[in-house]
Scaffold this motif. Structure first.
Motif, PDB file in Angstrom:
ATOM      1  N   UNK A  47      18.952 -55.233  85.955  1.00 58.39           N
ATOM      2  CA  UNK A  47      17.707 -55.993  85.916  1.00 58.39           C
ATOM      3  C   UNK A  47      17.893 -57.499  85.931  1.00 58.39           C
TER       4      UNK A  47
ATOM      5  N   UNK B 233      17.093 -51.437  79.197  1.00 56.21           N
ATOM      6  CA  UNK B 233      18.431 -50.934  79.494  1.00 56.21           C
ATOM      7  C   UNK B 233      18.907 -50.051  78.354  1.00 56.21           C
ATOM      8  N   UNK B 234      18.673 -50.526  77.145  1.00 55.25           N
ATOM      9  CA  UNK B 234      19.119 -49.761  75.981  1.00 55.25           C
ATOM     10  C   UNK B 234      18.410 -48.416  75.951  1.00 55.25           C
TER      11      UNK B 234
ATOM     12  N   UNK C  92      20.605 -41.585  78.717  1.00 53.35           N
ATOM     13  CA  UNK C  92      21.846 -41.059  79.286  1.00 53.35           C
ATOM     14  C   UNK C  92      22.644 -40.332  78.211  1.00 53.35           C
ATOM     15  N   UNK C  93      22.711 -40.946  77.033  1.00 54.37           N
ATOM     16  CA  UNK C  93      23.479 -40.310  75.959  1.00 54.37           C
ATOM     17  C   UNK C  93      22.877 -38.956  75.626  1.00 54.37           C
TER      18      UNK C  93
ATOM     19  N   UNK D 214      21.456 -60.990  78.931  1.00 57.31           N
ATOM     20  CA  UNK D 214      21.715 -59.607  79.290  1.00 57.31           C
ATOM     21  C   UNK D 214      23.205 -59.307  79.226  1.00 57.31           C
TER      22      UNK D 214
ATOM     23  N   UNK E 299      21.353 -48.538  84.873  1.00 56.99           N
ATOM     24  CA  UNK E 299      20.195 -49.312  84.409  1.00 56.99           C
ATOM     25  C   UNK E 299      20.553 -50.749  84.031  1.00 56.99           C
TER      26      UNK E 299
ATOM     27  N   UNK F 203       1.761 -45.706  97.919  1.00 57.28           N
ATOM     28  CA  UNK F 203       2.225 -47.004  97.445  1.00 57.28           C
ATOM     29  C   UNK F 203       1.257 -47.567  96.415  1.00 57.28           C
TER      30      UNK F 203
ATOM     31  N   UNK G  66      17.353 -46.703  78.419  1.00 57.75           N
ATOM     32  CA  UNK G  66      17.963 -45.828  79.412  1.00 57.75           C
ATOM     33  C   UNK G  66      19.318 -45.315  78.926  1.00 57.75           C
ATOM     34  N   UNK G  67      20.037 -46.212  78.282  1.00 58.79           N
ATOM     35  CA  UNK G  67      21.344 -45.792  77.768  1.00 58.79           C
ATOM     36  C   UNK G  67      21.160 -44.641  76.791  1.00 58.79           C
TER      37      UNK G  67
ATOM     38  N   UNK H   4      13.873 -56.621  78.969  1.00 59.33           N
ATOM     39  CA  UNK H   4      14.764 -55.998  79.937  1.00 59.33           C
ATOM     40  C   UNK H   4      15.925 -55.329  79.234  1.00 59.33           C
ATOM     41  N   UNK H   5      16.507 -56.061  78.308  1.00 60.71           N
ATOM     42  CA  UNK H   5      17.631 -55.491  77.563  1.00 60.71           C
ATOM     43  C   UNK H   5      17.168 -54.241  76.828  1.00 60.71           C
TER      44      UNK H   5
ATOM     45  N   UNK I  91       9.233 -54.639  98.739  1.00 64.09           N
ATOM     46  CA  UNK I  91       8.104 -55.477  98.357  1.00 64.09           C
ATOM     47  C   UNK I  91       8.455 -56.945  98.297  1.00 64.09           C
TER      48      UNK I  91
ATOM     49  N   UNK J 205      11.029 -62.488  78.860  1.00 63.00           N
ATOM     50  CA  UNK J 205      11.060 -61.143  79.402  1.00 63.00           C
ATOM     51  C   UNK J 205      12.459 -60.536  79.375  1.00 63.00           C
ATOM     52  N   UNK J 206      13.458 -61.391  79.263  1.00 64.62           N
ATOM     53  CA  UNK J 206      14.804 -60.846  79.364  1.00 64.62           C
ATOM     54  C   UNK J 206      15.107 -59.891  78.218  1.00 64.62           C
TER      55      UNK J 206
ATOM     56  N   UNK K  21      31.280 -44.052  77.924  1.00 64.43           N
ATOM     57  CA  UNK K  21      29.970 -44.366  78.498  1.00 64.43           C
ATOM     58  C   UNK K  21      29.644 -45.839  78.292  1.00 64.43           C
TER      59      UNK K  21
ATOM     60  N   UNK L  85      40.297 -37.284 111.561  1.00 60.73           N
ATOM     61  CA  UNK L  85      39.398 -36.171 111.269  1.00 60.73           C
ATOM     62  C   UNK L  85      38.878 -35.531 112.557  1.00 60.73           C
TER      63      UNK L  85
ATOM     64  N   UNK M  76      23.866 -36.509  78.673  1.00 64.21           N
ATOM     65  CA  UNK M  76      25.253 -36.139  79.002  1.00 64.21           C
ATOM     66  C   UNK M  76      26.209 -36.038  77.813  1.00 64.21           C
ATOM     67  N   UNK M  77      25.918 -36.700  76.752  1.00 63.02           N
ATOM     68  CA  UNK M  77      26.876 -36.688  75.647  1.00 63.02           C
ATOM     69  C   UNK M  77      26.377 -35.719  74.578  1.00 63.02           C
ATOM     70  N   UNK M  78      27.156 -34.734  74.288  1.00 66.44           N
ATOM     71  CA  UNK M  78      26.721 -33.807  73.241  1.00 66.44           C
ATOM     72  C   UNK M  78      27.718 -33.817  72.098  1.00 66.44           C
TER      73      UNK M  78
ATOM     74  N   UNK N 239      18.802 -65.609  81.585  1.00 64.00           N
ATOM     75  CA  UNK N 239      18.569 -64.163  81.580  1.00 64.00           C
ATOM     76  C   UNK N 239      19.887 -63.422  81.759  1.00 64.00           C
TER      77      UNK N 239
END
Lengths: 695, 506
Positions: B238, A682-683, A689-690, B178, B235, A638, A685-686, A678-679, B310, A674-675, B221, A85, A693-695, B174
């Protein structure tokens, strides 16, 4: 024009390999002596001598192989981050031609003689191994400047030379003057090096390589067709390569030489550098390092435009005259020689500027020999006086010529060397300086003759005036130190004597080498093998000697030196009371080197301090405050984030948890660990996202 | 005769196809040898097993190397169930070296926590993880892909739980929960894709595209989310910090490199197929994967690096850093150019090296503090071990991406690739990714430099012992890693030339 073949790797041959050994030998000496300095004791000096001898032998061997025969070039890719380059191919290599091997022999020879001289001179110093180690480092760096084919590496070694010079000037760092002088030399050199760095950047932006050969070739091509494209690593760059660029590049390169070769206006560091040990002054600050600037100019000569050459000749002539003038009123023997060095370096630079390059390089060589001789002879004077001081218990300043006189009876060999080398310096017929200096003056006269402007004659006039002053101050020095009555402090029971072969041998060699007979026809510089070989290296095979304007230039120069010499003998030979004449403003001007130090103090150093303190205040009151403010705002931010984390994010999690709790006992297991949450996140957020972006 | 040969054809082709599996077969053999050796050998078990495992991996490396030399173009085999190209063989080499590092680290821990009876199982799991990682990018069929993902996950869960303490089990459970959720999502995605395209072959993805259906996008997806779970990207990241905190250091060395890079390579394959499929449909509204992956990469890079700020636990810090590096590599996938793939693989190699160095460091620190992983263990360490201080500083410089280290070259090349792509496509997402990458590198400066800062500028606690057992071997390993990183800076073109010579799908 494709760059790749120009910087293609070249094979390591027998000669270039030998050159690499010559380069690495002093480095080994440096490393060994540096690491074992406490265990070697007296052996250190002999080890350094041995390495120096081997180095000289190899250098002479190389000289025989290369001189007037051929050139050798070895090149390899240092590193290449082009990656298809950007053209970023850095090469490094060794280049051997007449100029290189001549410098190689010169540096090896003088370094060896200086090391031998130091065997006696530095005998009683407790840190003698460190001294030889630093000398090794210096020699390595100097050899590097001479041998490498690449401006970037010349710059690296250039800086290393500066470092070793700094270390050696400040070798007796317990003395405040030495420490200050070392710092001063380093800083003034840095100013020049800045120019070097700028030159490197400009060259790279124009040529995409720093290989000297390649640059020369490209510049030649560029001068044939005024603009063309350069293709490097698949990328075609249109290169301007105008004369204006090249002029600035030339001036920036010259800045480097101004720093290292102590040209006006940066010459003030060299007299102070005399605070180092005298052999160091002989090697570094007279013969080799300060000549590196001149060598660099000779190496990159084809890159210089006419304007650059004009700058070179003006600065050179000015430096030569100023140096000679400043030498007049000094009383410290080493300072006189230092100013004389500045003056002669000015002559060389001027010689290059007026296209008498072969004469300038010739003068570089002869000057190295006789100036090293002068310095070593001065060292011998100082050494013998120190010995006397120690033996008799008297206190005296061994460098102050005001306290000397009549020494020729006590140290005859030193006297003889001093006279021989002094005659070389003033360019007396039959001595080496005659050939080289006459060449420069003749070149200057021829140059002025060809120039359209009448003011051009100022340059040869200044050169001749310098020649006159040179004869004056050196003969004054000889009379002052060696003739006349012995000083009062001298009592007979402890004679002043020069002792040991280690002192005498280098003096004899250098004194003998000051005769012109070694360099070809003893009275005609044009028939010298040395000048011819150098011009072959610089201009190629067609050797065209500088135009001879009859013999009157030589007559003029001879008249000047005779006048200077006669004046000195007339004035001081008869009546020594002139040495202590009252202070005259001219004398003060000379003694203080045109008050340059004071001027720099007012113009540069004080304002820098003011600026620095102003910036400090700005820093404290404005910058620090704003940085603090930024820091505080970050902390606040912070905290906000942490708050959001605690309340919103964690809160949401607990909200979800609470929601689930509320939702029913059936889903209780969903909350406790707590897990799961967490799931859940994630769901979520999924789903987000759907939705996006997905229509 | 005709008929007979027809019957035998599949068998012949199968035996021929097995040639492509040589390195994997070696691993499989090694796996079982370790397994049985664990059962049969009673004396000097640790020594036997580790030398068996190491020689197995060395043999695997040799076969991979010959495969690398021999392979010229992309091949499909096993009735198109699998594919192989040179970039995949290259990562096989990276994974092999990383596994060697992991095994050596495992030997070094001297099984502080793990009783001797589990040695064999541990090596078994490490090699199984390696096997899964090298097979994953080769998958060309959704079913094979799913099986390999599960294979990787399950070995990952077990390795995570190998410290056999509370935090280890917590991390593993976990991870498992997950992972189960992620698998479910992914499986659903695969079934959607099958429904839309009518084929299990990944290459047939383009068939479904003309239908212009949102369902195919949804399926893709979901599959992407499954892959993201493996790479640990937002996402789906975690699970990672607690899993890393609990897992044995030697395991993470492999766990944080091999599955991640394997999944990235598979993602590369998938995205290039999507891109190929797009050709011919000049307006495809359904799936702006560049947009999506770009934004997820931005969030991952910024979020992970900010989160790492942190952390005071070294392993958690490295976990977040690993998420961040995953984000960087994901940004590399965005380029989808030949140069981009070279830079991605360069980045992966550098990352594997750095990671090894970092976890070696964690082990050393563990020795000092009796099993604590607090970052304060570094306080004043440089005054006791000056050479280690230099090495650690260089390593951290590499993590940040500053010269003179391979980390700099990796980031420099990756960003150049992204910039090139931006120049060519002019899509604003690339410039955002570029900016976010630069910015998160700046953020990362703060937490990586915290370690050298503590080593040099904080006084030594007089109570803290020296690193009692810091041997010359530790120094040597650290030194070799750092030297390799520096070589990747000064002679970056050595590796780049190899990488540029790989042949690409694009």
């Amino acid at each position: 024009m494709d760059l790749a073949p120009l910087i293609a790797p070249m094979k390591l041959g027998q000669e270039t390999f030998q050159a690499l050994i010559v380069l690495v030998l002093p480095l080994c000496s440096f490393l060994i002596l540096g690491f074992l300095r406490n265990r070697l004791g007296i052996l250190a000096g002999y080890l350094a001598t041995l390495v120096g001898l081997v180095g000289l032998g190899l250098s002479v061997n190389l000289f025989i192989a290369v001189w007037n025969y051929t050139t050798y070039h070895f090149r390899t890719t240092w590193f290449d981050i082009s990656l298809g380059k950007l053209p970023l191919n850095f090469t490094v290599g060794v280049y051997l031609d007449n100029l290189t091997v001549l410098m190689l022999v010169m540096v090896s020879l003088i370094a060896l003689l200086v090391i031998i001289f130091s065997l006696a001179y530095m005998k009683d110093d407790p840190q003698v191994a460190k001294y030889y180690a630093f000398l090794g480092l210096f020699q390595f760096s100097m050899m590097g400047i001479i041998l490498v084919d690449n401006l970037l590496f010349i710059f690296i070694f250039w800086e290393l030379v500066g470092l070793s010079s700094y270390l050696l000037i400040g070798f007796w760092y317990q003395k405040t003057s030495a420490a200050l002088a070392a710092k001063k030399a380093f800083l003034f050199n840095k100013v020049g090096d800045l120019g070097f760095m700028i030159a490197l950047m400009m060259l790279w932006s124009q040529f995409y390589t720093l290989d000297i050969d390649a640059i020369k070739f490209l510049w030649q091509q560029a001068s044939l067709s005024d603009r063309f494209t350069l293709s490097a690593g698949g990328l075609s760059v249109w290169t301007d390569m105008s004369d204006t660029w090249m002029t600035w590049i030339g001036i920036a390169l010259f800045c480097a030489a101004v720093g290292k070769s102590a040209q006006f206006p940066l010459q003030v560091w060299l007299p102070d550098a005399m605070a180092g040990p005298t052999p160091v002054s002989a090697l570094i600050h007279a013969a080799t390092m300060v000549a590196a600037g001149v060598y660099l100019l000779a190496r990159v000569l084809p890159l210089f435009t006419v304007d650059v050459m004009l700058v070179l000749s003006i600065i050179g002539a000015l430096t030569a005259l100023m140096g000679a003038f400043a030498a007049l009123a000094q009383s410290d023997i080493k300072k006189i020689l230092a100013y004389s060095t500045i003056s002669q370096l000015g002559m060389m630079v001027m010689g290059i500027g007026v296209y008498a390059v072969e004469a300038a390089v010739f003068h570089l060589f002869t000057h190295a020999v006789f100036k090293a001789g002068l310095f070593l002879a001065a060292g011998s004077v100082i050494h013998s006086l120190h010995q006397y001081e120690a033996a008799s218990g008297q206190h005296l300043d061994a460098q102050d010529t005001d306290q000397m006189g009549g020494l020729r009876k006590f140290i005859p060999l030193t006297f003889l060397t001093f006279v021989l080398c002094g005659l070389g310096l003033i360019g007396f017929p039959g001595f080496s300086g005659f050939l080289s200096k006459e060449g420069i003056i003749e070149g200057a006269i021829a140059w002025a003759n060809n120039a359209d402007v009448f003011a051009a004659w100022l340059i040869p006039v200044m050169a001749i005036l310098t020649s006159l002053l040179t004869a004056f101050y050196i003969i004054k020095l000889i009379i002052k130190v060696f003739f006349g009555k012995s000083p009062q402090w001298l009592v007979d029971d402890h004679p002043v004597r020069e002792k040991g072969w280690a002192i005498k041998f280098p003096l004899v060699v250098l004194g003998l080498l000051s005769f012109s007979i070694w360099y070809g026809h003893p009275f005609d510089g044009h028939q010298s093998w040395l000048g011819e070989g150098v011009s072959r290296a610089i201009f190629g095979n067609e050797f065209v000697p500088t135009i001879i304007e009859g013999k009157w230039s030589m007559v003029l120069a001879l008249l000047a030196l005779l006048a200077g010499g006669t004046m000195a003998i007339m004035k001081y030979g008869v009546d020594r009371s002139y040495f202590t004449e009252t202070v005259h403003w001219l004398k003060s001007m000379s003694y203080h080197n045109f008050h340059l130090d004071a001027i720099y103090m007012i113009i540069f150093i004080r304002p820098s301090y003011y600026l620095a303190s102003a910036i400090t205040r700005f820093d404290q009151h404005v910058l620090d405050r704003s940085v603090n403010l930024l820091g505080i705002s970050q902390v606040v931010f912070a905290h906000i984030i942490a708050w959001i984390d605690r309340t919103v994010v964690d809160g949401l999690v607990s909200l979800v948890a609470k929601f689930s709790q509320w939702f029913g006992a059936l889903f209780r297991w969903f909350v406790h660990s707590r897990v799961q949450s967490k799931i859940l996140w994630a769901v979520l957020f999924v789903v987000l996202i759907i939705l996006i972006w997905i229509r | 005769m005709e008929i007979q040969s027809n019957i035998l054809d599949p068998i012949f082709s199968l035996s021929q196809d097995l040639n492509y599996f040589r390195p994997e077969l070696v691993l499989l053999i090694c796996l079982f040898v370790c397994f049985f050796a664990d059962l049969l050998i009673k004396k000097n078990k640790g020594l036997w097993l580790s030398s068996l495992a190491i020689s197995g991996v060395l043999a695997y490396l040799w076969f991979s190397y010959t495969q690398f030399i021999g392979l010229e173009e992309e091949v499909y085999f096993m009735s198109d169930l699998m594919r192989l190209e040179r970039s995949i063989v290259f990562v096989k080499l990276i994974f092999g070296v990383t596994t060697l590092g992991a095994i050596i680290l495992a030997i070094k821990t001297k099984w502080i926590q793990i009783p001797l009876s589990h040695t064999g199982e541990y090596y078994f799991m490490l090699i199984a993880l390696l096997l899964g990682s090298v097979l994953l990018p080769m998958a060309n069929n959704w079913l094979v892909f799913f099986l390999l993902m599960e294979f990787l996950s399950i070995t990952g869960y077990i390795i995570t739980s190998f410290n056999r303490d509370k935090s280890s089990y917590e991390g593993a459970i976990k991870y498992l929960l997950f992972g189960a959720a992620a698998s479910a999502i992914m499986l659903y995605g695969i079934s959607l894709i099958y429904g839309m395209t009518g084929s299990m072959s990944i290459g047939d993805l383009a068939n479904g595209m003309e239908l212009d259906s949102g369902l195919l996008s949804l399926g893709l997806l979901f599959v992407l989310l499954g892959i993201f779970f493996k790479i640990a990207l937002f996402p789906m990241h975690v699970w990672l910090p607690s899993a890393y905190q609990g897992a044995p250091s030697s395991g993470i060395v492999l766990l944080s490199v091999a599955p991640k890079v394997a999944a990235l390579l598979f993602l590369w394959h998938l995205t290039s197929i999507i891109e190929l499929g797009k050709i011919g449909f000049d307006l495809l509204p359904m799936f702006q994967w560049q947009q999506m992956i770009g934004i997820l990469a931005i969030i991952t890079m910024l979020g992970a690096n900010a989160a790492a700020l942190w952390q005071t636990n070294v392993k958690r810090l490295l976990a977040w850093s690993s998420v961040g590096h995953g984000g960087f590599m994901l940004a590399g996938v965005l380029t989808l150019s030949a140069f981009g793939q070279s830079t991605l693989l360069f980045y992966a190699s550098v990352y594997a090296l750095m990671n090894m160095g970092a976890f070696l460091l964690v082990l050393l620190i563990k020795k000092r503090t009796q099993n604590e992983e607090d970052i304060n263990a570094f306080r004043g360490l440089a005054s006791l071990h000056p050479f280690l201080g230099v090495l650690v500083t260089l390593l951290m410089l590499s993590f940040i991406g500053l010269p003179p280290t391979g980390g700099f070259m990796a980031k420099f090349l990756l960003f150049s690739a992204i910039w090139d792509t931006y120049q060519q496509s002019g899509e604003p997402i690339y410039i955002w990714v570029f900016a976010a990458g630069l910015f998160s590198s700046v953020i990362s400066l703060f937490y990586y430099m915290k370690i050298p800062y503590l080593m040099y500028f904080k006084p030594l606690n007089s109570k803290d012992p020296k690193l009692v057992s810091l041997k010359s071997l530790d120094y040597l390993m650290m030194f070799l890693i750092v030297v390799a990183l520096m070589v990747l800076f000064f002679k970056a073109n050595w590796l780049m030339n190899i990488l540029n010579s790989l042949n690409f799908a694009l």
